[in-house]
Scaffold this active site. Structure first.
Site, PDB file in Angstrom:
ATOM      1  N   ASP A 158      42.649 -16.913  73.021  1.00 46.23           N
ATOM      2  CA  ASP A 158      42.823 -17.608  71.748  1.00 46.23           C
ATOM      3  C   ASP A 158      41.755 -17.195  70.742  1.00 46.23           C
ATOM      4  O   ASP A 158      40.563 -17.132  71.073  1.00 46.23           O
ATOM      5  CB  ASP A 158      42.706 -19.123  71.958  1.00 46.23           C
ATOM      6  CG  ASP A 158      44.058 -19.806  71.992  1.00 46.23           C
ATOM      7  OD1 ASP A 158      45.028 -19.236  71.466  1.00 46.23           O
ATOM      8  OD2 ASP A 158      44.139 -20.914  72.547  1.00 46.23           O
ATOM      9  N   LYS A 180      45.911 -14.668  70.700  1.00 49.93           N
ATOM     10  CA  LYS A 180      46.848 -15.653  70.171  1.00 49.93           C
ATOM     11  C   LYS A 180      46.216 -16.342  68.969  1.00 49.93           C
ATOM     12  O   LYS A 180      45.006 -16.626  68.982  1.00 49.93           O
ATOM     13  CB  LYS A 180      47.212 -16.705  71.227  1.00 49.93           C
ATOM     14  CG  LYS A 180      48.247 -17.738  70.729  1.00 49.93           C
ATOM     15  CD  LYS A 180      48.701 -18.659  71.843  1.00 49.93           C
ATOM     16  CE  LYS A 180      47.685 -19.720  72.172  1.00 49.93           C
ATOM     17  NZ  LYS A 180      47.477 -20.684  71.055  1.00 49.93           N
ATOM     18  N   ASP A 195      41.711 -22.074  73.546  1.00 50.57           N
ATOM     19  CA  ASP A 195      40.600 -22.809  72.938  1.00 50.57           C
ATOM     20  C   ASP A 195      40.655 -24.285  73.337  1.00 50.57           C
ATOM     21  O   ASP A 195      39.745 -25.056  73.022  1.00 50.57           O
ATOM     22  CB  ASP A 195      40.590 -22.655  71.414  1.00 50.57           C
ATOM     23  CG  ASP A 195      41.853 -23.175  70.743  1.00 50.57           C
ATOM     24  OD1 ASP A 195      42.791 -23.586  71.457  1.00 50.57           O
ATOM     25  OD2 ASP A 195      41.906 -23.145  69.502  1.00 50.57           O
ATOM     26  N   SER A 196      41.672 -24.658  74.104  1.00 52.67           N
ATOM     27  CA  SER A 196      41.713 -25.990  74.711  1.00 52.67           C
ATOM     28  C   SER A 196      40.542 -26.184  75.663  1.00 52.67           C
ATOM     29  O   SER A 196      40.279 -27.307  76.108  1.00 52.67           O
ATOM     30  CB  SER A 196      43.041 -26.196  75.461  1.00 52.67           C
ATOM     31  OG  SER A 196      43.322 -25.085  76.298  1.00 52.67           O
ATOM     32  N   GLU A 243      55.059 -25.616  70.328  1.00 53.12           N
ATOM     33  CA  GLU A 243      54.399 -26.797  70.882  1.00 53.12           C
ATOM     34  C   GLU A 243      54.891 -28.091  70.245  1.00 53.12           C
ATOM     35  O   GLU A 243      54.982 -28.195  69.018  1.00 53.12           O
ATOM     36  CB  GLU A 243      52.879 -26.696  70.720  1.00 53.12           C
ATOM     37  CG  GLU A 243      52.133 -27.882  71.331  1.00 53.12           C
ATOM     38  CD  GLU A 243      50.632 -27.676  71.437  1.00 53.12           C
ATOM     39  OE1 GLU A 243      49.949 -28.606  71.914  1.00 53.12           O
ATOM     40  OE2 GLU A 243      50.141 -26.598  71.042  1.00 53.12           O
ATOM     41  N   GLU A 291      47.140 -19.367  65.659  1.00 58.85           N
ATOM     42  CA  GLU A 291      48.016 -20.479  65.314  1.00 58.85           C
ATOM     43  C   GLU A 291      48.482 -20.411  63.863  1.00 58.85           C
ATOM     44  O   GLU A 291      47.745 -19.982  62.978  1.00 58.85           O
ATOM     45  CB  GLU A 291      47.275 -21.806  65.530  1.00 58.85           C
ATOM     46  CG  GLU A 291      46.927 -22.087  66.988  1.00 58.85           C
ATOM     47  CD  GLU A 291      46.261 -23.442  67.186  1.00 58.85           C
ATOM     48  OE1 GLU A 291      45.856 -23.749  68.300  1.00 58.85           O
ATOM     49  OE2 GLU A 291      46.156 -24.206  66.187  1.00 58.85           O
TER      50      GLU A 291
END
Length: 362
Positions: free
Chosen positions: A129, A159, A90-91, A229, A161
């Site tokens: 993501d 993925k 999602d970056s 991270e 978070e």
């Protein structure tokens, strides 16, 4: 005659069967590894990365490589480089769409980019993501959106978070639905509202212990790997040692099971002030592609401006002489004398151009 016909039909059938198989292999990464129910034959793990391939590397303590990709060209490059995992992160919101955070990214955004990447990557394991707001509300929401990333986006895994509360519940629900999940702890960009910005984590004893607890919770939920991270190296080393699944570091030191970086970051793709602002300190640039791109674009602008592009060599298309005369006659007959003159003048340059193209080909 009969035998020849039958042989052609048989060979044609083989060709069609192979074509169908290749198309299926392109669309789905994790084909069955065992022919339990007479399905596809076991795939070559060297040609297509699977969870079993990653587990083998982890057991043998071989570093796992991971890189982001957001479109067809970047996916092809990542794949051809032999990267183990291709993450559609999602970056994309920051490095492609120009946002300051990842928060505005939607499921529709992710699906669009996932589909493009899936068309370009044939070898890497594809992980998509789950964007902010797509899995936190309930396990059913998490499973539904994770399913979309596989069915509509062509991903092999998802993925998410965070390693606490609803995040762990979501991870467990998705795993129980038969979908592979990668976790993510430490700095979690989707939670910058709560974290107070993009800040490194685990810099205090209590903070480090909390990140470890989150990682353990995700492992317990069934995650096959966890991204660490922006953590101090000792913290990442401790977490990696405590877990029984791979850790993928990003700004977390060298003691993880593997590493991940952002495609645009490592290539030095852009020099725009906005992009420089969101480029992390831990990133190593392996090239300065942005400078090369800028130079090429400036050269293009200058050549168009001064009239050197397109040159004769780049104007290759011709008209038959008789057709051209007919066309010019039609223009004159229609009272378009200026147009006829322009066509006639251009034809002289076109003739010279044709000679130039022939010489170049020789």
């Amino acid at each position: 005659m009969y035998r020849t016909t039958m042989r052609r039909l048989r060979d044609g059938g083989k060709y069609l069967s192979n074509a169908i198989r290749k198309r299926e292999n392109r669309s789905y990464s994790n084909l069955p590894c065992d022919t339990v129910y007479g399905g596809p034959k076991p795939q070559d793990p060297v040609k297509r990365v699977t969870l079993r391939h990653l587990a083998s590397k982890y057991t043998k303590k071989k570093p796992i490589t991971m890189l982001t990709a957001y479109d067809y060209p970047s996916a092809v490059h990542v794949d051809q480089a032999g990267i183990d995992i291709c993450l559609v992160g999602d970056s994309v919101g920051m490095v492609v769409h120009g946002h300051d955070t990842t928060l505005p990214v939607t499921m529709d955004d992710m699906l669009l980019h996932c589909r493009a990447v899936a068309r370009g990557a044939r070898r890497s394991l594809l992980v998509g993501d789950l964007p902010f707001g797509s899995y936190e509300q309930s396990p059913s929401q998490a499973v539904a959106n994770a399913t979309r990333l596989l069915k509509e986006g062509g991903m092999d895994a998802v993925k998410l978070e965070g390693g606490y509360g609803s995040r762990v519940t979501a991870a467990k629900a998705i795993v129980e639905a038969g979908i592979a999940v990668m976790g993510h702890v430490g700095l979690t960009p989707q939670a910058i509202s709560a974290l107070g910005g993009f800040r490194p984590q685990g810099q205090t004893s209590s903070g480090a212990k909390m990140v470890l607890e989150h990682a353990l919770a995700l492992q317990e939920s069934g995650c096959f790997a966890i991204v660490l991270e922006c953590l101090p190296s000792p913290v990442s080393a401790a977490i990696t040692s405590a877990l029984k699944i791979p850790t993928i570091g990003i700004g977390a030191g060298s003691k993880c099971s593997g590493q991940v970086l952002v495609y645009h970051d490592i290539l030095g793709m852009m020099q725009h002030p906005h992009y420089v602002k969101v480029t992390p300190k831990f990133c190593k640039q392996y090239a300065q592609v942005g400078n090369i791109v800028n130079e090429a674009l400036v050269s293009y602008r200058e050549e168009v401006t001064n009239g050197t592009f397109p040159s004769r060599a780049h104007s290759p298309y011709q008209m038959d002489a008789a057709e051209l005369d007919s066309f010019i006659g039609e223009l004159e007959g229609s009272g378009l004398s200026l147009a006829a003159e322009a066509a006639s003048t251009a034809s002289k340059g076109s003739s010279e151009n044709n000679e130039t193209v022939v010489q170049v080909k020789r």
